[in-house]
Design a protein around this motif. Sequence first.
Motif, PDB file in Angstrom:
ATOM      1  N   UNK A  62      -0.537  -1.481   5.984  1.00  0.00           N
ATOM      2  CA  UNK A  62       0.895  -1.525   5.673  1.00  0.00           C
ATOM      3  C   UNK A  62       1.419  -2.955   5.683  1.00  0.00           C
ATOM      4  N   UNK A  63       0.934  -3.772   6.594  1.00  0.00           N
ATOM      5  CA  UNK A  63       1.412  -5.154   6.705  1.00  0.00           C
ATOM      6  C   UNK A  63       0.900  -6.043   5.572  1.00  0.00           C
ATOM      7  N   UNK A  64      -0.297  -5.746   5.042  1.00  0.00           N
ATOM      8  CA  UNK A  64      -0.889  -6.590   3.997  1.00  0.00           C
ATOM      9  C   UNK A  64      -0.967  -5.780   2.706  1.00  0.00           C
ATOM     10  N   UNK A  65       0.044  -5.938   1.873  1.00  0.00           N
ATOM     11  CA  UNK A  65       0.212  -5.106   0.677  1.00  0.00           C
ATOM     12  C   UNK A  65      -0.909  -5.270  -0.340  1.00  0.00           C
ATOM     13  N   UNK A  66      -1.609  -6.391  -0.324  1.00  0.00           N
ATOM     14  CA  UNK A  66      -2.633  -6.650  -1.341  1.00  0.00           C
ATOM     15  C   UNK A  66      -4.019  -6.151  -0.952  1.00  0.00           C
ATOM     16  N   UNK A  67      -4.197  -5.629   0.281  1.00  0.00           N
ATOM     17  CA  UNK A  67      -5.530  -5.203   0.722  1.00  0.00           C
ATOM     18  C   UNK A  67      -6.064  -4.046  -0.115  1.00  0.00           C
ATOM     19  N   UNK A  86       0.494 -10.974  10.278  1.00  0.00           N
ATOM     20  CA  UNK A  86       1.636 -11.298   9.428  1.00  0.00           C
ATOM     21  C   UNK A  86       1.368 -12.578   8.631  1.00  0.00           C
ATOM     22  N   UNK A  87       0.706 -13.544   9.253  1.00  0.00           N
ATOM     23  CA  UNK A  87       0.339 -14.781   8.537  1.00  0.00           C
ATOM     24  C   UNK A  87      -0.629 -14.465   7.397  1.00  0.00           C
ATOM     25  N   UNK A  88      -1.592 -13.580   7.648  1.00  0.00           N
ATOM     26  CA  UNK A  88      -2.562 -13.202   6.613  1.00  0.00           C
ATOM     27  C   UNK A  88      -1.854 -12.531   5.437  1.00  0.00           C
ATOM     28  N   UNK A  89      -0.787 -11.804   5.718  1.00  0.00           N
ATOM     29  CA  UNK A  89      -0.066 -11.093   4.657  1.00  0.00           C
ATOM     30  C   UNK A  89       0.584 -12.057   3.679  1.00  0.00           C
ATOM     31  N   UNK A  90       0.695 -13.324   4.064  1.00  0.00           N
ATOM     32  CA  UNK A  90       1.296 -14.323   3.184  1.00  0.00           C
ATOM     33  C   UNK A  90       0.294 -14.886   2.179  1.00  0.00           C
ATOM     34  N   UNK A  91      -0.982 -14.525   2.333  1.00  0.00           N
ATOM     35  CA  UNK A  91      -2.007 -14.972   1.383  1.00  0.00           C
ATOM     36  C   UNK A  91      -1.877 -14.099   0.135  1.00  0.00           C
ATOM     37  N   UNK A 150      -4.678 -21.927   0.843  1.00  0.00           N
ATOM     38  CA  UNK A 150      -5.522 -20.737   0.787  1.00  0.00           C
ATOM     39  C   UNK A 150      -5.021 -19.732  -0.251  1.00  0.00           C
ATOM     40  N   UNK A 151      -4.316 -20.222  -1.247  1.00  0.00           N
ATOM     41  CA  UNK A 151      -3.709 -19.361  -2.254  1.00  0.00           C
ATOM     42  C   UNK A 151      -4.677 -18.506  -3.038  1.00  0.00           C
ATOM     43  N   UNK A 152      -5.933 -18.934  -3.142  1.00  0.00           N
ATOM     44  CA  UNK A 152      -6.934 -18.176  -3.908  1.00  0.00           C
ATOM     45  C   UNK A 152      -7.821 -17.313  -3.010  1.00  0.00           C
ATOM     46  N   UNK A 153      -7.627 -17.381  -1.693  1.00  0.00           N
ATOM     47  CA  UNK A 153      -8.489 -16.665  -0.753  1.00  0.00           C
ATOM     48  C   UNK A 153      -8.364 -15.156  -0.947  1.00  0.00           C
TER      49      UNK A 153
END
Length: 130
Positions: free
Chosen positions: A57-62, A24-29, A4-7
């Motif tokens: 805060x948990x998902x830095x790319x949002x 936390x898992x979503x933050x790894x995308x 899911x690297x491009x998701x």
Amino acid sequence: GGAFGELAFLALARNKVESWEAVDQMSRLPKIAELRLQDNPLTATMRPGALRLVVIAKIATLTGMNGSEVRPRERVEAEKFYIRYCLENAGEGKTPEEIAGGDARFGAYVEKYGLPAKEKAAVGGGGGGG
């Protein structure tokens, strides 16, 4: 980035997301930019404004959540809120260092913004440093 690297957009509204572990898992995308998370068991565990800040805060790319933009000022607010949230929910007697040991994001935000004033006093006075 795995399968899911491009998701970039993830719509999980009205699902069964129950734990922060899922977030936390979503933050790894690596490219996740937009997340919809309304109406999940997790979203019922705290007030919506606080939940939004913790997720940001948990998902830095949002850059967007539940259909509204995440502005830079809100990200700063979220990161500072996350420090307080972690301190309040860590469990009795846990030091900031112990929290950071289990949560690299907490550690990074403390490094960036410092601890809230009351925590600095509790840790042993304003020793300067940083």
